[in-house]
Design a protein around this motif. Sequence first.
Motif, PDB file in Angstrom:
ATOM      1  N   CYS A 198       0.687  -1.094   0.002  1.00 26.42           N
ATOM      2  CA  CYS A 198       0.075  -0.144   0.127  1.00 26.42           C
ATOM      3  C   CYS A 198       0.932   1.125  -0.073  1.00 26.42           C
ATOM      4  N   CYS A 240      -0.078   4.109   1.411  1.00 24.82           N
ATOM      5  CA  CYS A 240      -0.506   5.113   2.462  1.00 24.82           C
ATOM      6  C   CYS A 240       0.515   5.371   3.454  1.00 24.82           C
ATOM      7  N   CYS A 265      -7.031   2.980   6.691  1.00 20.15           N
ATOM      8  CA  CYS A 265      -6.835   2.913   5.076  1.00 20.15           C
ATOM      9  C   CYS A 265      -7.578   1.739   4.724  1.00 20.15           C
ATOM     10  N   PHE A 291      -7.493   0.256   1.726  1.00 20.13           N
ATOM     11  CA  PHE A 291      -6.660  -0.928   1.186  1.00 20.13           C
ATOM     12  C   PHE A 291      -6.095  -1.622   2.056  1.00 20.13           C
ATOM     13  N   CYS A 292      -5.334  -1.332   3.039  1.00 19.75           N
ATOM     14  CA  CYS A 292      -4.404  -2.165   3.855  1.00 19.75           C
ATOM     15  C   CYS A 292      -4.956  -2.123   5.286  1.00 19.75           C
TER      16      CYS A 292
HETATM   17 ZN   LIG Z   1      -2.862   1.688   3.240  1.00 17.51          ZN
END
Ligand SMILES: [Zn+2]
Length: 305
Positions: free
Chosen positions: A261, A263, A293, A295-296
């Motif tokens: 990721c 971030c 986050c 995504f992760c």
């Molecule tokens: Zn992330």
Amino acid sequence: MFMAVSNFLSSTAEGVFPFYLDHAHVKGRLIRLGSVIEELLANHQYPDFVNQYVAELVALTAALSVDVKYDGIFTLQVSAHPDHEGPIRLITVDINTQGHVRAYAQLAPAFESTKDYHSLSLLDVFGQGFMVFTADLAHQTERYQAIVELTGKTLADCMHHFFRQSDQIATGLVVFSQPSRSDGQLMAGALILQRLPLEQTSTSEQKEQEEDDWITNLSLLGTLTKHELLDADLGSEQLLHRLFHERQLQLLEPKSLKAQCSCSKDRIEKVIQNFPLEDRMDMAVDGEIKVVCEFCTADYRFGVN
Ligand SMILES: [Zn+2]
């Protein structure tokens, strides 16, 4: 003619394997992913059928972004129609030029954990939603975006439609996912062929020959089974050679993908700092602003000031 690339890792089944057929008149990409999918999904607890959609979308995003020569981030998103009461709201996959990939899905309020959604078609799941491909290039202020309405029964059907609309290049593709036989780990793969435009000066005979060649390539693609595509014991070079050995197969440099990721605490902090103090106070719970986050699932916490 068969050209071997020196650092082609034939023992490695996983990765993105670009190639040409028919004296580079046809561009192809083979994508086979296992451990990347495992890492991407490990952060989330999605139901199996959602995992399969995510895995196949990762394979398709890799197919779309692998030969873009500019630095940037490529995003493929499938989103449900706002009025549709299906099980998934959206799935987003990002891949950057370094091959770092991240993905997440958002389940819809209508999702029921006890229901089996495996037999639903793409339209049943998402309704009349959209597939959007975005290329955010590092040195350009404008982004490139292509949007198509969701159509067909599967992601592959919709992708065909996408290529017809956005590239207008004849395309054949398959995409599959299934748990591996040895350890049950979900694997995803795709194979895409695209016919490159003919030169203006081609004679009608050459055009006819090209047409015949293209049909031959599509029928070879049609012989690829799910098991072959996702067989971890079958090297990728071997698989391509098996399918296309009579088609002047030319292998290009393979690429690997990595679940990572982009971030960072610094970047999120800068975004938060841009809000007026009053808004930051509203965001805070017990004096702390919490950002997760999507995504992760990394969990960041900030003070209000
Ligand atoms: Zn992330």
